[in-house]
Design a protein around this motif. Structure first.
Motif, PDB file in Angstrom:
ATOM      1  N   ALA A   1      28.977  42.025  25.724  1.00 39.63           N
ATOM      2  CA  ALA A   1      29.436  41.266  26.882  1.00 39.63           C
ATOM      3  C   ALA A   1      29.790  39.850  26.457  1.00 39.63           C
ATOM      4  CB  ALA A   1      28.364  41.217  27.966  1.00 39.63           C
TER       5      ALA A   1
ATOM      6  N   GLU B   1      26.956  39.183  32.400  1.00 39.41           N
ATOM      7  CA  GLU B   1      28.180  39.885  32.751  1.00 39.41           C
ATOM      8  C   GLU B   1      28.059  41.366  32.406  1.00 39.41           C
ATOM      9  OE1 GLU B   1      31.598  38.124  30.994  1.00 39.41           O
ATOM     10  OE2 GLU B   1      31.452  36.277  32.161  1.00 39.41           O
ATOM     11  N   GLU B   2      28.910  42.183  33.048  1.00 37.64           N
ATOM     12  CA  GLU B   2      28.907  43.612  32.772  1.00 37.64           C
ATOM     13  C   GLU B   2      29.389  43.858  31.344  1.00 37.64           C
ATOM     14  OE1 GLU B   2      30.893  47.790  34.444  1.00 37.64           O
ATOM     15  OE2 GLU B   2      31.261  45.878  35.477  1.00 37.64           O
ATOM     16  N   PRO B   3      28.630  44.624  30.545  1.00 38.19           N
ATOM     17  CA  PRO B   3      29.023  44.827  29.143  1.00 38.19           C
ATOM     18  C   PRO B   3      30.123  45.872  28.992  1.00 38.19           C
ATOM     19  CG  PRO B   3      26.994  46.003  29.600  1.00 38.19           C
ATOM     20  CD  PRO B   3      27.321  45.232  30.854  1.00 38.19           C
TER      21      PRO B   3
END
Length: 291
Positions: free
Chosen positions: A9, A14-16
């Motif tokens: 990420a 945050e969304e990986p």
């Protein structure tokens, strides 16, 4: 063997994204940079100490921590100052995108062994690469010692031009080709100085030798013999790519450097070189070796 992925990420919260690893369990930095342009490494938070730890990077290859990649989320490292550059770029809303188009950059001084894939792997660490090319001789297929690269982002182009690059063990420069430079930028010479020549090397032999790098328009060996010669190419980029090289011609090591501009006193240069030849017992001194 099933393909393995690690989670990466841009920030911890945050969304990986899943990044594929290699068969040996390592991850190429170029693979990370393909999804996160400009990435220069990875870090992760240790489950034990809760401190951030860096992932070992060796020659463009990221190696897993001692206990393997696991299910951790790895955070992208960027060169120092990159985030501030992004903030500055996002605030410059008045700049038109049309004024920031990237250009083909010429890469000078490439080792003969460097391939397009080598170039792409190297420059992908700076940002998204949309084109690479190694210029080759049409007849032999051999590299001419220079190539081209183009980036997707204007900021990446500027960053690459601002520094020298070690590619396959040799320092290279990235510049705008002459056709893209401003009107005040001097044209690069198409002529090179060939030092340490021996008397048995003829103009025809020099022409035949240097034609492997590009079209040769003129060869000049001063008379009386002064242990050097001038070779002029049709393409100034070929001339620039050869500067600083030591080449073997008929078993003799000659040194290539840039010739002085035409407005300099060529006769004085030849006389000075001639005196050096006498002092050195027949071997020409290198003239104006800086490229």
């Amino acid at each position: 063997m099933a393909e393995m992925y690690i989670r990466v990420a841009e920030e911890e919260n945050e969304e990986p994204m899943e990044i594929p690893s290699e068969d040996d369990g390592t991850v190429l930095l170029s693979t990370v940079a393909a999804q996160f342009p400009g990435a220069c490494g990875l870090r992760y938070r240790s489950p034990v100490s809760q401190c951030m730890r860096g992932v070992r990077l060796v020659e463009g290859v990221l190696h897993a921590p001692e206990n393997g990649w696991g299910n951790l989320v790895y955070v992208v490292n960027y060169p120092k100052g990159r985030k501030m550059d992004e903030i500055d770029a996002s605030s410059a809303t008045k700049i038109k995108r049309g004024d920031q188009k990237t250009s083909d950059l010429i890469v000078l001084g490439l080792p003969w062994k460097t391939t397009e894939q080598d170039l792409k792997d190297y420059f992908s660490t700076f940002g998204e690469v949309i084109m690479v090319q190694v210029k080759r001789d049409v007849k032999t297929g051999n590299s001419k010692g220079f190539g081209f690269v183009r980036f997707a982002e204007w900021e990446t182009q500027g960053k690459v031009m601002s520094q020298r690059h070690m590619i396959d063990g040799r320092w290279c420069d990235c510049k705008l080709p002459n056709s893209k430079q401003g009107p005040d930028e001097p044209m690069r010479s198409r002529k090179v100085f060939v030092g340490r020549c021996t008397e048995d090397i003829t103009a025809d032999e020099l022409r035949q030798f240097f034609m492997q790098y590009g079209e040769v328009t003129d060869v000049f060996i001063p008379k009386p013999f002064r242990a050097f010669a001038f070779v002029t190419f049709a393409d100034d980029q070929v001339a620039a790519s050869l500067c600083g090289e030591d080449l073997i011609i008929k078993g003799v090591s000659v040194h290539i450097s840039n010739a002085e501009p035409k407005h300099n006193n060529t006769r004085q240069m030849m006389e000075r070189a001639g005196r050096n030849v006498t002092a050195l017992g027949g071997f020409g001194e290198r003239v104006n070796e800086s490229c």
